[in-house]
Design an enzyme around this catalytic site. Structure first.
Site, PDB file in Angstrom:
ATOM      1  N   ARG A  96      -7.503   7.611  -2.271  1.00 48.57           N
ATOM      2  CA  ARG A  96      -7.698   6.226  -2.699  1.00 48.57           C
ATOM      3  C   ARG A  96      -7.880   6.121  -4.205  1.00 48.57           C
ATOM      4  O   ARG A  96      -7.813   5.033  -4.762  1.00 48.57           O
ATOM      5  CB  ARG A  96      -8.917   5.610  -1.990  1.00 48.57           C
ATOM      6  CG  ARG A  96      -8.672   5.227  -0.547  1.00 48.57           C
ATOM      7  CD  ARG A  96      -9.783   4.324  -0.019  1.00 48.57           C
ATOM      8  NE  ARG A  96      -9.539   3.934   1.364  1.00 48.57           N
ATOM      9  CZ  ARG A  96     -10.057   4.540   2.422  1.00 48.57           C
ATOM     10  NH1 ARG A  96     -10.868   5.572   2.242  1.00 48.57           N
ATOM     11  NH2 ARG A  96      -9.803   4.125   3.642  1.00 48.57           N
ATOM     12  N   VAL A 118      -4.316  -3.447   1.203  1.00 50.02           N
ATOM     13  CA  VAL A 118      -3.881  -2.200   1.843  1.00 50.02           C
ATOM     14  C   VAL A 118      -4.879  -1.067   1.607  1.00 50.02           C
ATOM     15  O   VAL A 118      -5.725  -1.144   0.725  1.00 50.02           O
ATOM     16  CB  VAL A 118      -2.477  -1.789   1.359  1.00 50.02           C
ATOM     17  CG1 VAL A 118      -1.456  -2.793   1.819  1.00 50.02           C
ATOM     18  CG2 VAL A 118      -2.434  -1.675  -0.161  1.00 50.02           C
ATOM     19  N   GLU A 119      -4.750   0.010   2.407  1.00 51.35           N
ATOM     20  CA  GLU A 119      -5.663   1.154   2.395  1.00 51.35           C
ATOM     21  C   GLU A 119      -7.108   0.687   2.537  1.00 51.35           C
ATOM     22  O   GLU A 119      -8.019   1.169   1.857  1.00 51.35           O
ATOM     23  CB  GLU A 119      -5.493   1.999   1.121  1.00 51.35           C
ATOM     24  CG  GLU A 119      -4.274   2.901   1.167  1.00 51.35           C
ATOM     25  CD  GLU A 119      -4.229   3.881   0.006  1.00 51.35           C
ATOM     26  OE1 GLU A 119      -5.263   4.078  -0.664  1.00 51.35           O
ATOM     27  OE2 GLU A 119      -3.152   4.441  -0.241  1.00 51.35           O
ATOM     28  N   GLY A 120      -7.330  -0.261   3.435  1.00 51.40           N
ATOM     29  CA  GLY A 120      -8.638  -0.870   3.599  1.00 51.40           C
ATOM     30  C   GLY A 120      -8.710  -2.107   2.743  1.00 51.40           C
ATOM     31  O   GLY A 120      -8.750  -2.037   1.518  1.00 51.40           O
TER      32      GLY A 120
END
Length: 751
Positions: free
Chosen positions: A305, A427-429
């Protein structure tokens, strides 16, 4: 006594209840500088001893060479309108190794550092999302990274060389209609069975959406839940989340349809599977890694991340900074550059300083990953806060560009970044989940010096371990109260500060003070709210704010030290640190105002009063925003350094190029311009016209010479060209609606 207390804590659910998927996320990765804040005792000598990386000569040459070649070989407006990447761009990406950054050289990859990968992603994504994602996805979470870390030797030998050459275009299938951040809700199913020939296989059924590169991918890595009713793998019936590879053309597998992302278009779409049969060897890592998929993902995302989404966000912010500084000088109103008006200066200064800060945090964080640290909390901070701050800065830049930002066309510099900003937020959480659930929820347990040990002791009914860590926690809490109060009364005067620039020592003191307060507030939340913290998203979001802005301020300070304490950068450092500490102060007041339970009355009255009476930070003063703005309002060595690794096209074929040409010429002729303006004020020359418009009269009056006048005329022409916007004939502007409901755009567009 401790046994009884432990049983009471178990029964009353005082400590957070941790599911299996949460546990795997919680235990993934490393504690890094975030531990300094959760402990409440920041060791800045240790923080500054952490490495701050630089690109290798090979990596910088790739950025200056193939990266610039790639971005110069296509018209991004054509890509935006057609939603297609030209074939020659695809081939260039494959040939030059743009899909191989993660892959070791022995398998044909370039094997770049995390810092280099992030820097390349920042450059590409800020210019065009379609080409950016074509490079980002193969070099982030997916087949190459998972096979590199967990694959069998046979998988590495077969897949990594083909991934490096671009023979395989990968995508990763995680998100479903009912599952995204909540992995436990994954419906994609893999049923284990033994085929007629005796081999173990999986029958897959799935429906995925929002999958980047799905329409063009020929190798899918699918996250699914494997069931093994006959216990063929010896892992029980519910094996768990597993990562499985599916090749294009496998019967029952369907892809190729597109979603239409907002803003700058890129390849994204659904993945569908009906009774798709694949061998068990398609599990990444083989049968041994069946059920280990969520752990694998969490381990890689712990540092991952930090890379792609922060890169895109910081890259966009740096473009906004470079372009807004230039435009604010080139564009004139009321006889002066708009960048010299206080309202504009306020925006430009903020954009310049916060982009400087985020770049420092990006380099610092990526260097940590390169040194084997996988910090999930700091990575989550970087993902959530850089994308959100970038969105704010692009919006501020649009305010400065005004109509030139609104009118679309080949010359528009910011419009697509502005429209695309929400994509990285989701996105990505999604940022809401990351801020209110992940950062403090994970950090308070994982990064605290005692909390996780106490949780484990309670879960395992380990009384000696429980006693040792609980007593340690209580002692730590009491010491933290005294430390925080001492720093409050002295405004951090006794915080230990190493050998740093004298101009920045005060910021370390205030960060040490805020860290002490954050540590105590963390303990209070865990003692007083405990297991209910999961449901208190508004409160934990404020804790996340306080932590994030402290980390970001450290990013600015670490960069300033690493780059040699450049005095000309001090306005940016001062603004960034003051702005960040003001956000920390706001978060602390919000925590006090919304803290319930037995301590609520004290927190909401005396706590709020003390926090406001003796604030840890306040917003930068107006004069500082002027100085920060001036840093990027003059073309020269500092501007070029701050804009390094930002793609700057040629002057002839883009709005960016024309703006930079005008900016250079205007900066070079500013002295001539000022002499004529002074002559106008003293009535040696007529008032009203712009200095460049009366340059010839100024020659006759001896104010400038003929060469200087020619330069002024050239700068004025460049200025006018730079502020033009695109216009279209009716034929160019309108789209044709096809009978099947599709849209056909005419591509003959030119300003």
């Amino acid at each position: 006594m401790f046994k009884a207390l432990m049983k009471w804590m178990q029964a009353a659910k005082i400590l957070p209840q941790i599911s299996d998927t949460e546990r795997q996320a919680l235990e993934a990765g490393s504690v890094w500088i975030d531990g300094q804040f959760f402990s409440g005792k920041a060791d800045f000598a240790k923080v500054l001893a952490e490495p701050y990386g630089q690109l290798t000569a090979e990596e910088q040459a790739f950025i200056d060479g193939p990266c610039n070649e790639l971005l110069a070989m296509f018209d991004r407006y054509d890509v935006q309108r057609s939603k297609r990447i030209p074939d020659e761009v695809f081939e260039f990406v494959k040939k030059k190794g743009f899909m191989s950054f993660l892959i070791p050289k022995r398998y044909g990859g370039l094997e770049f550092s995390t810092l280099a990968i992030s820097t390349i992603m920042a450059k590409l994504s800020a210019y065009n999302a379609a080409v950016g994602t074509l490079v980002v996805i193969p070099n982030s979470l997916g087949a190459a990274e998972l096979i590199k870390h967990y694959g069998t030797q046979a998988q590495k030998d077969v897949y990594l060389p083909k991934l490096a050459r671009g023979e395989y275009i990968p995508c990763f299938g995680l998100t479903e209609p009912t599952a995204g951040s909540d992995a436990a809700s994954i419906k994609a199913e893999g049923l284990m069975f033994r085929d007629g020939d005796g081999t173990l296989k999986l029958k897959l059924n799935f429906r995925k959406r929002y999958i980047t590169l799905a329409p063009i991918a020929n190798l899918v890595t699918l996250a699914c839940r494997v069931h093994d009713p006959e216990n063929l793998l010896g892992k029980g019936e519910d094996v768990g989340i597993t990562c499985v590879m599916i090749h294009e053309g496998t019967p029952g597998f369907t892809h190729g349809d597109h979603h239409d992302p907002i803003g700058d278009p890129f390849y994204n779409g659904p993945l569908l599977g009906k009774d798709v049969i694949v061998p068990v060897d398609n599990i990444i890592g083989g049968a041994e890694y069946a059920g280990q998929g969520w752990r694998m993902l969490m381990e890689q995302l712990a540092g991952g991340r930090m890379v792609s989404l922060p890169a895109g966000a910081v890259g966009a912010a740096r473009v906004a900074s470079a372009m807004t500084g230039a435009y604010s000088v080139v564009r004139q109103q009321f006889g002066i550059s708009i960048g010299h008006m206080e309202g504009i200066e306020d925006k430009v200064g903020k954009i310049a300083a916060l982009s400087y800060m985020m770049e420092g945090a990006r380099i610092f964080g990526c260097t940590a990953v390169d040194n084997g640290i996988q910090p999930p909390v700091v990575s989550s901070v970087m993902k959530a806060y850089t994308t959100d701050i970038s969105r704010q800065l692009i919006s501020d830049a649009m305010d400065v560009f005004s109509g030139a930002g609104v009118m679309q066309g080949p010359s528009n510099i910011l419009g697509m970044m502005y429209k695309s900003a929400p994509v990285s937020i989701t996105v990505e959480g999604a940022n809401i989940m990351t801020r209110t659930l992940m950062i403090f929820g994970q950090g308070a347990t994982r990064c605290h010096p005692y909390a996780l040990n106490v949780v484990h002791a309670v879960e395992n009914s380990d009384v000696p371990k429980f006693r040792k860590n609980l007593l340690g926690w209580i002692g730590h809490f009491i010491a933290g109260i005294f430390r925080a109060e001492a720093h409050f009364l002295t405004r951090g005067a006794f915080v230990s500060v190493p050998d740093v620039a004298p101009e920045t020592r005060g910021y370390y003191r205030r960060l040490g003070w805020s860290a002490a307060r954050f540590g105590v507030l963390t303990d209070l939340a865990m003692f007083a709210i405990g297991g209910k913290l999961k449901a208190r998203g508004k409160l934990t979001g404020r804790y996340a704010d306080a932590l994030a802005w402290q980390i970001l301020a450290l990013g600015a300070l670490r960069r300033f030290e690493a780059e040699g304490r450049k005095a000309e950068d001090l306005p940016l450092v001062h603004y960034a640190c003051q702005y960040a500490l003001a956000q920390v102060q706001e978060a602390f007041v919000g925590i006090y105002q919304n803290f319930d339970g037995p301590l609520g009355a004290w927190m909401k009255t005396i706590g709020v009063f003390e926090a406001r009476a003796n604030p840890v930070g306040a917003m930068p003063k107006d004069e500082l925003s002027v100085r920060a703005a001036r840093v990027i309002q003059q073309y020269g060595a500092q501007y070029e350094r701050l804009a390094s690794n930002v793609f700057l096209p040629s002057a002839d074929n883009s709005g960016t190029g024309r703006l930079l040409k005008a900016f250079r010429l205007v900066s070079q002729t500013q002295g001539f311009h000022d002499r004529i303006a002074q002559a106008q004020r003293s009535r040696q020359l007529p008032r009203g016209p712009a200095p460049a418009e009366i340059a010839d009269a100024a020659v006759q009056a001896g104010i400038v010479n003929a060469q200087e006048a020619r330069q002024l005329h050239e700068a004025h022409a460049a200025r006018l060209a730079a502020i033009e916007v695109d216009q279209f004939t009716a034929e160019q502007y309108f789209a044709d609606i096809k009978r099947d409901g599709g849209i056909e755009y005419r591509m003959a567009v030119n300003s």
